[in-house]
Design a protein around this motif. Structure first.
Motif, PDB file in Angstrom:
ATOM      1  N   PHE A 154      -8.413 -28.258 -95.955  1.00 56.18           N
ATOM      2  CA  PHE A 154      -7.223 -28.507 -95.144  1.00 56.18           C
ATOM      3  C   PHE A 154      -6.512 -29.718 -95.715  1.00 56.18           C
ATOM      4  O   PHE A 154      -7.115 -30.779 -95.907  1.00 56.18           O
ATOM      5  CB  PHE A 154      -7.587 -28.752 -93.679  1.00 56.18           C
ATOM      6  N   VAL A 155      -5.237 -29.552 -96.000  1.00 59.47           N
ATOM      7  CA  VAL A 155      -4.442 -30.600 -96.640  1.00 59.47           C
ATOM      8  C   VAL A 155      -3.285 -30.969 -95.721  1.00 59.47           C
ATOM      9  O   VAL A 155      -2.401 -30.139 -95.453  1.00 59.47           O
ATOM     10  CB  VAL A 155      -3.899 -30.133 -98.008  1.00 59.47           C
ATOM     11  N   GLY A 156      -3.292 -32.189 -95.213  1.00 61.89           N
ATOM     12  CA  GLY A 156      -2.153 -32.704 -94.473  1.00 61.89           C
ATOM     13  C   GLY A 156      -1.200 -33.343 -95.461  1.00 61.89           C
ATOM     14  O   GLY A 156      -1.527 -34.354 -96.082  1.00 61.89           O
ATOM     15  N   ALA A 157      -0.039 -32.740 -95.639  1.00 62.42           N
ATOM     16  CA  ALA A 157       0.914 -33.217 -96.654  1.00 62.42           C
ATOM     17  C   ALA A 157       2.172 -33.757 -95.983  1.00 62.42           C
ATOM     18  O   ALA A 157       2.910 -32.997 -95.352  1.00 62.42           O
ATOM     19  CB  ALA A 157       1.279 -32.092 -97.616  1.00 62.42           C
ATOM     20  N   GLY A 158       2.401 -35.049 -96.107  1.00 64.95           N
ATOM     21  CA  GLY A 158       3.666 -35.616 -95.655  1.00 64.95           C
ATOM     22  C   GLY A 158       4.771 -35.175 -96.597  1.00 64.95           C
ATOM     23  O   GLY A 158       4.615 -35.238 -97.813  1.00 64.95           O
ATOM     24  N   VAL A 159       5.883 -34.713 -96.040  1.00 62.70           N
ATOM     25  CA  VAL A 159       7.031 -34.274 -96.836  1.00 62.70           C
ATOM     26  C   VAL A 159       8.248 -35.017 -96.324  1.00 62.70           C
ATOM     27  O   VAL A 159       8.622 -34.887 -95.157  1.00 62.70           O
ATOM     28  CB  VAL A 159       7.250 -32.750 -96.724  1.00 62.70           C
TER      29      VAL A 159
END
Length: 481
Positions: A126-131
């Motif tokens: 699971f990757v939490g990616a801020g964009v």
């Protein structure tokens, strides 16, 4: 419609951000599976933008997953909170060990940590990616801040780096750290954004109320500042907003807009988390509270006629000098706000066991994101030269600039106080600076007060350990334990 396993990545949730990210991937040569809870959005994307690259439209969750190459890369672009959990629970059972779920929304980092741990237990990454960069950045090149495992970044990293903004040929994307580190750093980015915007707004207010400048004149001041050390996206767009004339009334646009600012919550999260970490992000906090106060219309109306400071208006020559003072104050306060953000990231890394490259954070914020600014190059250089740098003001060039700003910074805050003009972010930045540079603080008295009313003990400067005084009561002398 049928789908074969031919898509490099899938995007579910085709609102503006999700749709534009999917288009960005496709424009960069990646076949993209697209899916939305309501299939109409999927069909609309295909009809309007299908010519931009290779898209695989899927109407069901099963079709969507079947379209993805292994290891599957599934990006969620839905509302944070319960909606994200619902999508995860819909798709996770369809995935296999080694597959990846990427949350590109503005999730709270604590939720990301929880989700990462749960999915890791099921063999999924699971990757939490801020964009960052809004809808334009999502389409043309955002700043991307992915957390999660190093293994997931080895697969996703080249894709994120390719679609991200580029500055001097370098991608504005990097692996931030484990579990929730990416969403944490994005949260701090947004907190700094709140502070930066409030500082700029206070500078505008002072130039107008003290300097007597009209909005169009202030726009020219900001354009001049944007060519120098304050060069940034926010300064640039501020000049455009101030120069804009309302078509309906012919008045300056800024004069027909209600003076109550909203917020989506990430600034508030930053302040709440900073309290948990005991990280003093006072400038960010005051910027967040300033938005809240602006919306208290009933209270403002009740207090509107209370007395405030008054001073004679400035002449044009004096106004030009004052504008120079405000530039110093804005720059110095901006440095403090960014320093508070970097310190908070360090505090979180220590608390949660993350290893975060602080120079890389500055690098990826140079393009694509809302707070992109020219002086981020110098922040990157400072942390590259000394990865253990305790704070920006410990670096000689930033320290020298703050030294040069002392008189104009203080004069600006004093002018605001004398005239009764609110400048909470300017004032908080200066107070933070003075707090940290003070050789002795009144916290010694706080220790005594706490020991008196609650026997909380205190530390001494001349001997180690915790100490307590048996404070004097009527008829009984004081003793020290």
């Amino acid at each position: 419609m049928s789908a074969s396993a031919s898509a490099s990545i899938g995007v579910t949730g085709l609102g503006v951000m999700g749709r534009n990210l999917a288009r960005n991937f496709a424009r960069n040569g990646y076949p993209v599976a697209v899916h939305n809870r309501t299939p109409g959005r999927t069909r609309a994307l295909m009809a309007e933008f299908g010519h931009e690259g290779t898209f695989v439209a899927a109407e069901s969750a099963q079709e969507f997953v079947a379209a993805l190459e292994r290891p599957r890369r599934l990006m969620i672009m839905v509302q944070a909170g319960a909606a994200t959990d619902a999508v995860i629970e819909e798709f996770a059972p369809l995935l296999e060990p080694g597959d990846m779920i990427i949350d590109g929304g503005n999730a709270h980092f604590a939720d990301t940590r929880r989700r990462e741990a749960a999915l890791r237990g099921r063999g999924l990454h699971f990757v939490g990616a801020g964009v960052s960069g809004g809808e334009e950045g999502a389409l043309n090149g955002p700043a991307v801040m992915p957390g999660g495992s190093a293994e997931s970044y080895a697969v996703l990293g080249p894709m994120f780096e390719r679609i991200s903004a580029k500055v001097d040929g370098e991608p504005c994307a990097a692996h931030i750290g484990a579990d929730g580190a990416g969403h944490f750093v994005k949260m701090v980015h947004n907190g700094i954004e709140y502070a930066d915007m409030q500082l700029i707004a206070e500078a505008y207010d002072l130039l107008r109320q003290v300097g007597g400048y009209a909005p169009a004149e202030i726009a020219e001041v900001f354009r001049a500042w944007n060519a120098g050390r304050l060069g940034s996206y926010l300064i640039e767009i501020t000049a455009e907003v101030l120069a804009h004339t309302d078509a309906a009334t012919g008045r300056p646009f800024v004069d027909v807009v209600a003076d109550a600012a909203g917020q989506k919550g990430t600034g508030r999260w930053t302040v709440q988390t900073a309290l948990d970490l005991a990280s003093p992000v006072t400038t960010i906090a005051q910027a967040t509270f300033a938005r809240a106060a602006s919306g208290r219309t009933a209270l403002r109306a009740a207090y509107a006629d209370l007395p405030g400071g008054t001073t004679a208006p400035l002449s044009r020559t004096e106004a030009a000098r004052f504008a120079s003072q405000v530039e110093h104050a804005l720059y110095a306060s901006k440095v403090i706000a960014y320093d508070q953000g970097w310190t908070m990231i360090q505090d979180a890394a220590a608390e949660y066991g993350w290893t975060i490259d602080l120079a890389a954070v500055a690098r990826i914020w140079r393009g694509g994101c809302i707070i992109r600014a020219s002086f981020l190059d110098r922040i990157r250089a400072a942390y590259t030269a000394d990865p253990e740098l305790v704070g920006l003001l410990a670096e000689k060039e930033f320290a020298a600039e703050i030294a040069d700003a002392q008189v104009p910074w203080r004069e600006t805050v004093a002018s605001a106080a004398r005239r009764g003009i609110p400048a909470p972010a300017f004032s908080a930045a200066l107070a933070h600076y003075d707090t940290l540079r003070a050789h002795r603080l009144p916290a010694a008295l706080l220790q005594g007060q706490r020991d008196y009313f609650g026997a909380h003990t205190y530390q001494r400067v001349d001997r180690p350990g915790a100490h307590h005084t048996q404070w004097a009561q009527p008829g009984r002398p004081e003793t020290t334990a």
